[in-house]
Design a protein around this motif. Structure first.
Motif, PDB file in Angstrom:
ATOM      1  N   TRP A 103       0.826  -1.212   0.000  1.00 41.73           N
ATOM      2  CA  TRP A 103       0.000   0.000   0.000  1.00 41.73           C
ATOM      3  C   TRP A 103       0.857   1.258   0.000  1.00 41.73           C
ATOM      4  N   LEU A 104       1.995   1.223   0.683  1.00 41.43           N
ATOM      5  CA  LEU A 104       2.895   2.373   0.682  1.00 41.43           C
ATOM      6  C   LEU A 104       3.466   2.626  -0.717  1.00 41.43           C
ATOM      7  N   GLU A 105       3.688   1.553  -1.464  1.00 43.38           N
ATOM      8  CA  GLU A 105       4.121   1.714  -2.863  1.00 43.38           C
ATOM      9  C   GLU A 105       3.065   2.457  -3.668  1.00 43.38           C
ATOM     10  N   TYR A 106       1.808   2.116  -3.427  1.00 45.26           N
ATOM     11  CA  TYR A 106       0.672   2.775  -4.071  1.00 45.26           C
ATOM     12  C   TYR A 106       0.620   4.259  -3.697  1.00 45.26           C
ATOM     13  N   ALA A 115       1.789  15.265  -7.460  1.00 49.70           N
ATOM     14  CA  ALA A 115       2.384  15.995  -6.337  1.00 49.70           C
ATOM     15  C   ALA A 115       1.505  17.142  -5.860  1.00 49.70           C
ATOM     16  N   ASN A 116       0.693  17.695  -6.744  1.00 51.86           N
ATOM     17  CA  ASN A 116      -0.127  18.855  -6.385  1.00 51.86           C
ATOM     18  C   ASN A 116      -1.590  18.496  -6.111  1.00 51.86           C
ATOM     19  N   ASP A 117      -1.876  17.212  -6.040  1.00 54.93           N
ATOM     20  CA  ASP A 117      -3.255  16.771  -5.811  1.00 54.93           C
ATOM     21  C   ASP A 117      -3.349  16.131  -4.432  1.00 54.93           C
ATOM     22  N   ALA A 118      -3.473  16.958  -3.417  1.00 52.77           N
ATOM     23  CA  ALA A 118      -3.522  16.462  -2.038  1.00 52.77           C
ATOM     24  C   ALA A 118      -4.771  15.631  -1.778  1.00 52.77           C
ATOM     25  N   GLU A 119      -5.863  15.936  -2.469  1.00 48.33           N
ATOM     26  CA  GLU A 119      -7.115  15.213  -2.246  1.00 48.33           C
ATOM     27  C   GLU A 119      -6.996  13.756  -2.672  1.00 48.33           C
ATOM     28  N   TYR A 120      -6.379  13.522  -3.838  1.00 45.31           N
ATOM     29  CA  TYR A 120      -6.213  12.158  -4.344  1.00 45.31           C
ATOM     30  C   TYR A 120      -5.401  11.328  -3.339  1.00 45.31           C
ATOM     31  N   TYR A 121      -4.319  11.907  -2.846  1.00 46.39           N
ATOM     32  CA  TYR A 121      -3.470  11.203  -1.881  1.00 46.39           C
ATOM     33  C   TYR A 121      -4.232  10.941  -0.585  1.00 46.39           C
ATOM     34  N   TYR A 122      -4.949  11.933  -0.105  1.00 47.86           N
ATOM     35  CA  TYR A 122      -5.681  11.789   1.158  1.00 47.86           C
ATOM     36  C   TYR A 122      -6.746  10.695   1.048  1.00 47.86           C
ATOM     37  N   ALA A 150       8.846  -2.157  10.850  1.00 45.75           N
ATOM     38  CA  ALA A 150       8.591  -3.378  11.610  1.00 45.75           C
ATOM     39  C   ALA A 150       7.278  -4.037  11.199  1.00 45.75           C
ATOM     40  N   PHE A 151       6.362  -3.233  10.640  1.00 42.80           N
ATOM     41  CA  PHE A 151       5.061  -3.757  10.221  1.00 42.80           C
ATOM     42  C   PHE A 151       4.905  -3.831   8.697  1.00 42.80           C
ATOM     43  N   GLN A 152       5.989  -3.678   7.942  1.00 43.95           N
ATOM     44  CA  GLN A 152       5.837  -3.551   6.498  1.00 43.95           C
ATOM     45  C   GLN A 152       5.274  -4.807   5.830  1.00 43.95           C
ATOM     46  N   ASP A 153       5.503  -5.979   6.425  1.00 46.30           N
ATOM     47  CA  ASP A 153       4.999  -7.224   5.834  1.00 46.30           C
ATOM     48  C   ASP A 153       3.681  -7.675   6.452  1.00 46.30           C
ATOM     49  N   TYR A 154       3.079  -6.827   7.246  1.00 44.35           N
ATOM     50  CA  TYR A 154       1.788  -7.137   7.852  1.00 44.35           C
ATOM     51  C   TYR A 154       0.670  -6.694   6.913  1.00 44.35           C
ATOM     52  N   PRO A 155      -0.503  -7.296   6.994  1.00 44.76           N
ATOM     53  CA  PRO A 155      -1.586  -6.918   6.073  1.00 44.76           C
ATOM     54  C   PRO A 155      -2.079  -5.500   6.314  1.00 44.76           C
ATOM     55  N   VAL A 156      -2.333  -4.763   5.254  1.00 44.48           N
ATOM     56  CA  VAL A 156      -2.877  -3.426   5.390  1.00 44.48           C
ATOM     57  C   VAL A 156      -4.311  -3.540   5.900  1.00 44.48           C
ATOM     58  N   VAL A 157      -4.679  -2.671   6.822  1.00 44.54           N
ATOM     59  CA  VAL A 157      -6.040  -2.659   7.372  1.00 44.54           C
ATOM     60  C   VAL A 157      -6.556  -1.221   7.319  1.00 44.54           C
ATOM     61  N   GLY A 158      -7.819  -1.057   7.672  1.00 47.10           N
ATOM     62  CA  GLY A 158      -8.406   0.280   7.612  1.00 47.10           C
ATOM     63  C   GLY A 158      -8.713   0.718   6.198  1.00 47.10           C
ATOM     64  N   VAL A 159      -8.841  -0.251   5.287  1.00 49.28           N
ATOM     65  CA  VAL A 159      -9.089   0.040   3.875  1.00 49.28           C
ATOM     66  C   VAL A 159     -10.542  -0.298   3.545  1.00 49.28           C
ATOM     67  N   THR A 160     -11.238   0.625   2.916  1.00 55.56           N
ATOM     68  CA  THR A 160     -12.619   0.372   2.518  1.00 55.56           C
ATOM     69  C   THR A 160     -12.658  -0.531   1.291  1.00 55.56           C
ATOM     70  N   TRP A 161     -13.830  -1.052   1.003  1.00 54.54           N
ATOM     71  CA  TRP A 161     -14.040  -1.844  -0.217  1.00 54.54           C
ATOM     72  C   TRP A 161     -13.755  -0.990  -1.446  1.00 54.54           C
ATOM     73  N   GLU A 162     -14.151   0.265  -1.382  1.00 53.37           N
ATOM     74  CA  GLU A 162     -13.929   1.165  -2.522  1.00 53.37           C
ATOM     75  C   GLU A 162     -12.438   1.420  -2.734  1.00 53.37           C
ATOM     76  N   GLN A 163     -11.686   1.600  -1.648  1.00 48.15           N
ATOM     77  CA  GLN A 163     -10.243   1.796  -1.765  1.00 48.15           C
ATOM     78  C   GLN A 163      -9.556   0.547  -2.308  1.00 48.15           C
ATOM     79  N   ALA A 164     -10.025  -0.616  -1.884  1.00 51.40           N
ATOM     80  CA  ALA A 164      -9.441  -1.867  -2.379  1.00 51.40           C
ATOM     81  C   ALA A 164      -9.635  -2.002  -3.888  1.00 51.40           C
ATOM     82  N   ASN A 165     -10.802  -1.616  -4.386  1.00 52.75           N
ATOM     83  CA  ASN A 165     -11.040  -1.657  -5.825  1.00 52.75           C
ATOM     84  C   ASN A 165     -10.159  -0.660  -6.565  1.00 52.75           C
ATOM     85  N   ALA A 166      -9.986   0.532  -5.996  1.00 51.61           N
ATOM     86  CA  ALA A 166      -9.122   1.528  -6.624  1.00 51.61           C
ATOM     87  C   ALA A 166      -7.683   1.021  -6.694  1.00 51.61           C
ATOM     88  N   TYR A 167      -7.242   0.321  -5.659  1.00 50.50           N
ATOM     89  CA  TYR A 167      -5.897  -0.257  -5.666  1.00 50.50           C
ATOM     90  C   TYR A 167      -5.758  -1.295  -6.778  1.00 50.50           C
TER      91      TYR A 167
END
Length: 533
Positions: A103-106, A115-122, A150-167
């Motif tokens: 997710w951090l790669e994303y 770089a100038n689209d703070a909304e997209y990143y947020y 220390a947590f980089q290989d742990y599953p990402v959480v706090g992600v909505t269904w909509e965010q998962a589809n966007a990923y």
């Protein structure tokens, strides 16, 4: 129990690579005309392609199984998983859950490209506040869980269904872009970066205004100076003219087409049926179409502990054994995880998939309905279809309209059948002879055969068309929820510290994956006439 051989998988990938790179010169069995011949029109045909999986995926050979069949007791008395025999087509599925580093790669790509689209990143940020509980000290996870190494290989959480589809959509474009650049069909990253760094260099495809998109590329809208690679395919059409680039030693060149078999299918969330089928992995207990033993969990046996001598007694998944017991006793932590665990923890199932029980619950693509098992089709069952069409900015040329991120704009489908040319040009809805008189075509089938009264949502029901199925059980769930047949739902815009996801991909072509040692029919020489006399 037999484990599916990784060598068979490697052979499939190699076959896909070889097949997609080589053209087979032949001729049409119906007209006798030669393929790949620039002198007779240049109709190009590639050898039959068995495309391999994309990065991170494992091939899952489909088949028939009893959906809901592994659940012996419906402890919640929900009656929402009545047993139903269905068939699931072969597909690909992520070996592991999507991790924090994924997710951090994303996020990094979004920040670098926009770089100038703070909304997209947020909007792409997971909700790290899911760790907060009124009577629990979880504040360190709020700040550290997503970003600390220390947590980089742990599953990402706090992600909505909509965010998962966007990923999944983003991942599709990045995988296909990498394929095209590495093979020379698009300008390579090194040249692109060097060119972008020179003073006075014109903006290229890498600019934030127009990133790579698979659909746009396949529609021929992604070409030009600073975009086309040095190894583009030669265009055998004698009427073709150079577009965007100066003809090279090959003559007129063209971008990759879907027919070339180079690009991967879209990444997506798995359907509920695919997820349950992949989790059970009954292929590991199958010989000659006979299932030797059923399963309650993604492993054999009735319990949740390892029966093997070396690991005897160890917990086979990350879940909550009982009230106040998340990881066992200090000095001998049984499941070795207090919250989530790294995505490659424990033993994979017979398909090679990790953590199909426990660790985090996982989103599926399906809309939840209590009676879905009774309603959906018995082949590739799925509830949640919302059919769309790509909007055209130029109807004569078939040019797609794009949003500000360079992606095709998608509108609700106007009809369930192919429109006539006149209807398409005039943007008129086709007359559907199968539709009930007076009722327009509705492309939204989320509530098909099982509608809900949306006005009562939050009053007498918590189910609506935005309720999505999740499965698998989590680090904070009891063993009952580790059964792949159990199903729960949550609104697609909600998040949880116990919710993650993994991606899937459609497998195109023949469904048989494990061919080693299997009998096959031999094909005799054709008796049909190959050429006119």
């Amino acid at each position: 129990m037999k484990r599916i051989s990784i060598y068979s998988l490697a052979a499939i990938i190699l076959l896909g690579i070889l097949s997609s790179c080589n053209k087979k010169t032949g001729q049409s069995s119906k007209t006798g005309m030669a393929y790949n011949n620039k002198y007779n029109g240049g109709f190009e045909v590639n050898s039959k392609v068995k495309a391999g999986p994309g990065p991170g995926l494992i091939a899952i050979e489909g088949g028939t199984f009893v959906m809901g069949g592994s659940l012996n007791q419906d402890l919640g008395y929900e009656f929402d998983n009545v047993r139903r025999r269905v068939t699931v087509a072969s597909f690909y599925m992520d070996e592991t859950e999507v991790s924090n580093v994924d997710w951090l790669e994303y996020l990094y790509w979004i920040r670098r490209t926009y770089a100038n689209d703070a909304e997209y990143y947020y909007n792409a940020l997971p909700d790290t506040l899911v760790w907060r509980q009124p009577l629990s000290y979880n504040e360190p996870y709020v700040n550290n869980y997503l970003r600390h190494p220390a947590f980089q290989d742990y599953p990402v959480v706090g992600v909505t269904w909509e965010q998962a589809n966007a990923y999944c959509e983003w991942r599709t474009d990045r995988v296909n872009e990498e394929i095209l650049r590495s093979k020379g069909y698009l300008i390579d990253y090194k040249t692109l970066t060097a060119g972008a760094g020179k003073a006075g260099t014109a903006a290229t495809v890498s600019t934030s205004a127009d990133p790579f998109n698979t659909d746009i590329y396949l529609n021929g809208q992604y070409r030009g100076e600073g975009i086309d690679g040095k190894k583009m395919k030669k265009d055998l059409n004698p009427s073709a003219v150079a577009t965007g680039t100066t003809p090279n030693a090959k003559g007129v060149v063209r971008p990759v087409r879907l027919e070339d078999g180079v690009l991967k299918q879209p990444y997506r969330l798995p359907t509920e049926a695919e997820w349950e089928y992949a989790a059970l992995a009954l292929a590991g207990n199958t010989e000659y179409e006979n299932i030797a033993d059923g399963r309650i969990y993604p492993w054999n046996g009735l319990g949740v502990r390892s029966p093997k001598k070396r690991t005897q007694g160890m917990i086979l998944a990350n879940f909550k054994r009982g009230e106040g017991d998340n990881m066992g006793t200090g000095g001998y932590l049984n499941d070795k995880a207090d919250i989530t665990a790294p995505v490659r923890s424990y033993v994979p199932n017979d398909f090679g998939l990790y953590n199909m029980a426990g660790n985090v619950n996982e989103w599926t693509a399906d809309v939840y309905r209590k009676l879905s098992f009774e309603d959906f089709n018995d082949f590739n069952p799925f509830r949640g279809n919302e059919f769309v069409n790509k909007r055209l900015s130029d109807r004569d040329k078939g040019i797609y309209a794009k949003d500000k991120y360079g992606r095709p704009i998608k509108d609700p489908a106007k009809t369930g059948k192919k429109q006539k040319w006149s209807e398409l040009q005039n943007d008129v809805t086709a007359i559907d002879s199968s539709a009930i008189a007076g009722k327009p075509y509705n492309p939204d089938f989320r509530g098909h055969k099982d509608t809900v009264v949306t006005d009562l949502y939050g009053i007498t029901t918590l189910v609506n068309d935005r309720s999505r199925v999740y499965k698998g059980g989590s680090w904070n769930d009891r063993a009952y929820w580790l059964n792949p047949a159990t199903r729960r739902f949550m609104q697609q815009d909600e998040t949880s510290a116990e919710m993650g996801f993994r991606s899937a991909m459609t497998l195109v072509g023949a469904p048989e994956i494990m061919t080693k040692g299997k009998p096959q029919f031999s094909q005799p020489k054709s008796k049909a006439q190959s050429k006119s006399r």
